[in-house]
Design a protein around this motif. Structure first.
Motif, mmCIF file in Angstrom:
data_model
loop_
_atom_site.group_PDB
_atom_site.id
_atom_site.type_symbol
_atom_site.label_atom_id
_atom_site.label_comp_id
_atom_site.label_asym_id
_atom_site.label_seq_id
_atom_site.Cartn_x
_atom_site.Cartn_y
_atom_site.Cartn_z
ATOM 1 N N GLN A 1 0.828 -1.204 0.000
ATOM 2 C CA GLN A 1 0.000 0.000 0.000
ATOM 3 C C GLN A 1 0.869 1.263 0.000
ATOM 4 O O GLN A 1 0.562 2.264 0.650
ATOM 5 N N ASN A 2 1.961 1.208 -0.753
ATOM 6 C CA ASN A 2 2.931 2.308 -0.772
ATOM 7 C C ASN A 2 2.938 2.967 -2.154
ATOM 8 O O ASN A 2 3.827 2.743 -2.971
ATOM 9 N N ASN A 3 1.913 3.787 -2.413
ATOM 10 C CA ASN A 3 1.835 4.465 -3.704
ATOM 11 C C ASN A 3 2.947 5.495 -3.886
ATOM 12 O O ASN A 3 3.449 5.694 -4.992
ATOM 13 N N LYS A 4 3.329 6.149 -2.789
ATOM 14 C CA LYS A 4 4.379 7.158 -2.879
ATOM 15 C C LYS A 4 5.703 6.509 -3.263
ATOM 16 O O LYS A 4 6.454 7.028 -4.116
ATOM 17 N N GLY A 5 6.002 5.397 -2.630
ATOM 18 C CA GLY A 5 7.223 4.681 -2.984
ATOM 19 C C GLY A 5 7.191 4.203 -4.424
ATOM 20 O O GLY A 5 8.210 4.224 -5.137
ATOM 21 N N MET A 6 5.994 3.760 -4.882
ATOM 22 C CA MET A 6 5.849 3.330 -6.271
ATOM 23 C C MET A 6 6.112 4.491 -7.218
ATOM 24 O O MET A 6 6.822 4.349 -8.223
ATOM 25 N N ARG A 7 5.565 5.682 -6.889
ATOM 26 C CA ARG A 7 5.752 6.847 -7.737
ATOM 27 C C ARG A 7 7.228 7.229 -7.810
ATOM 28 O O ARG A 7 7.760 7.511 -8.892
ATOM 29 N N ASN A 8 7.897 7.257 -6.650
ATOM 30 C CA ASN A 8 9.321 7.614 -6.631
ATOM 31 C C ASN A 8 10.158 6.605 -7.424
ATOM 32 O O ASN A 8 11.098 6.965 -8.147
ATOM 33 N N TYR A 9 9.811 5.353 -7.316
ATOM 34 C CA TYR A 9 10.534 4.294 -8.023
ATOM 35 C C TYR A 9 10.380 4.450 -9.538
ATOM 36 O O TYR A 9 11.355 4.383 -10.283
ATOM 37 N N LEU A 10 9.157 4.721 -9.987
ATOM 38 C CA LEU A 10 8.904 4.877 -11.426
ATOM 39 C C LEU A 10 9.574 6.144 -11.968
ATOM 40 O O LEU A 10 10.116 6.143 -13.071
ATOM 41 N N ASN A 11 9.538 7.230 -11.186
ATOM 42 C CA ASN A 11 10.184 8.473 -11.620
ATOM 43 C C ASN A 11 11.698 8.272 -11.788
ATOM 44 O O ASN A 11 12.314 8.824 -12.709
ATOM 45 N N LYS A 12 12.264 7.482 -10.896
ATOM 46 C CA LYS A 12 13.707 7.222 -10.984
ATOM 47 C C LYS A 12 14.030 6.431 -12.245
ATOM 48 O O LYS A 12 15.048 6.694 -12.913
ATOM 49 N N LEU A 13 13.168 5.473 -12.580
ATOM 50 C CA LEU A 13 13.390 4.713 -13.817
ATOM 51 C C LEU A 13 13.296 5.617 -15.051
ATOM 52 O O LEU A 13 14.036 5.430 -16.022
ATOM 53 N N VAL A 14 12.381 6.600 -15.020
ATOM 54 C CA VAL A 14 12.254 7.544 -16.140
ATOM 55 C C VAL A 14 13.516 8.393 -16.244
ATOM 56 O O VAL A 14 14.038 8.632 -17.333
ATOM 57 N N GLU A 15 14.036 8.863 -15.098
ATOM 58 C CA GLU A 15 15.259 9.660 -15.096
ATOM 59 C C GLU A 15 16.444 8.862 -15.646
ATOM 60 O O GLU A 15 17.322 9.414 -16.315
ATOM 61 N N GLN A 16 16.452 7.568 -15.391
ATOM 62 C CA GLN A 16 17.535 6.709 -15.870
ATOM 63 C C GLN A 16 17.300 6.216 -17.298
ATOM 64 O O GLN A 16 18.084 5.419 -17.824
ATOM 65 N N ASP A 17 16.211 6.701 -17.906
ATOM 66 C CA ASP A 17 15.851 6.317 -19.277
ATOM 67 C C ASP A 17 15.624 4.814 -19.405
ATOM 68 O O ASP A 17 15.906 4.214 -20.437
ATOM 69 N N LYS A 18 15.092 4.228 -18.364
ATOM 70 C CA LYS A 18 14.728 2.821 -18.406
ATOM 71 C C LYS A 18 13.247 2.640 -18.705
ATOM 72 O O LYS A 18 12.809 1.550 -19.067
#
Length: 355
Positions: A237-254
């Protein structure tokens, strides 16, 4: 890497119709100027030679007659006139010797003198004949010598023309070769440039498509990994952690921002309502749970898919091949039936559906 603007520009320029280069134009001008000058031969001695030859050809044979020899006639007349005076003088002197009386002696002297004078004039004829023969031969020799002189001048004139004509032909041949070589080189260079930039464009385009395919594969791999990770965040139930994780993947161009947003919408935690919660705890009426267990395609509802396109792809892919499905997807993207932004959704769908 996309096709460079320079390659596109060069390729488009070389595929334009062939334009004659400056070197070809200049060589053609040079060839035309040489062709405009064509040496012309005119035999300026032809009429003179013809006239002399006719005189030589039509000259009469030597035929001498003292009666027709003006020189001899003049000589004979002058000789006889002088002889008459001499005879008269001799006759007068003979008469004086006889005392002034007529005498046969004086007549005899006169007759003898006249006979001697006539014989002298007759004896001169062979000399006049010889002189006439010499004059006839000299005249013929002079005509022949004149013919040879004029003929030599004509031959010299012809030799000058021949030399000029040979030089002209050599210059014309060289100009024709230069024009042909320059034209062929210019056209071959145009063709080689066209082929080179066409190949360069094709190579860069192939590299671009290969790069895109690698990127799609990269995103597809990371999307599968991220989906599992997002499921863990949802369970916690950690939507914030999910958002941060996905944003990091976008920054890394993954992942692309679009894929990250789709994953977040798919896996974000939503608190269940009381009614649905009660049914879940009782194990009855849990539709989502049953759907998850009984239908392996329950996960694609969040994807932007067109059911008609899915149906069409399935009809053309009865063997259930993932590669065949991707080929059909690429075809529909080219035809505009599938937006480029949604291509990854269809690929992801068939990656899961056909694994």
């Amino acid at each position: 890497m996309a096709v460079s603007n320079n390659t596109k520009k060069k390729r488009n320029a070389t595929f334009a119709p062939y334009q004659t280069g400056e070197d070809v134009k200049n060589s053609l001008i040079n060839l035309s100027s040489i062709q405009d000058y064509n040496p012309y031969y005119h035999n300026s001695y032809a009429n003179e030679l013809k006239s002399i030859y006719q005189k030589i050809k039509e000259a009469p044979d030597f035929n001498y007659s003292s009666e027709n020899d003006a020189a001899y006639r003049k000589f004979a007349d002058e000789y006889k006139a002088l002889a008459a005076l001499a005879i008269a003088d001799n006759q007068a002197q003979a008469q004086n010797l006889t005392g002034g009386y007529g005498s046969s002696y004086a007549d005899t002297v006169a007759s003898q003198s006249l006979q001697a004078l006539n014989e002298s004039a007759e004896n001169a004829k062979p000399q006049f004949l010889e002189n006439a023969e010499a004059a006839y031969a000299a005249n013929n020799d002079a005509l022949k010598e004149l013919y040879q002189t004029v003929s030599g001048a004509s031959e010299s004139e012809l030799a000058d023309y021949t030399s000029t004509a040979e030089a002209y032909n050599a210059a014309l041949k060289a100009a024709q070769k230069e024009y042909g070589d320059t034209r062929d080189f210019d056209f071959d260079n145009h063709s080689q440039n066209r082929d080179f930039w066409a190949e360069q464009y094709a190579n860069e385009l192939e590299n671009e498509n290969r790069q895109k395919q690698l990127e799609f594969k990269k995103y597809d791999v990371y999307k599968q990994l991220a989906a599992d990770k997002c499921a863990d965040f949802r369970d916690k139930q950690n939507n914030k952690g999910m958002r941060n994780y996905l944003n990091k993947l976008v920054e890394q161009d993954k992942l692309t921002a679009y894929l990250a947003e789709q994953l977040y919408k798919q896996y974000k935690y939503t608190a269940p309502s009381r009614s649905s919660s009660g049914r879940s705890r009782s194990g009855k009426g849990g539709s989502s749970s049953n759907k998850s267990n009984n239908n392996k395609f329950d996960w694609y509802d969040h994807l932007n898919l067109n059911p008609n396109i899915i149906k069409d792809i399935n009809l053309n892919n009865r063997a259930g091949s993932f590669d065949a499905a991707v080929q059909r997807i690429n075809l529909y993207v080219q035809q505009g039936k599938i937006d480029k932004e949604n291509k990854i959704d269809y690929i992801y769908y068939y990656r899961r559906a056909l694994k």
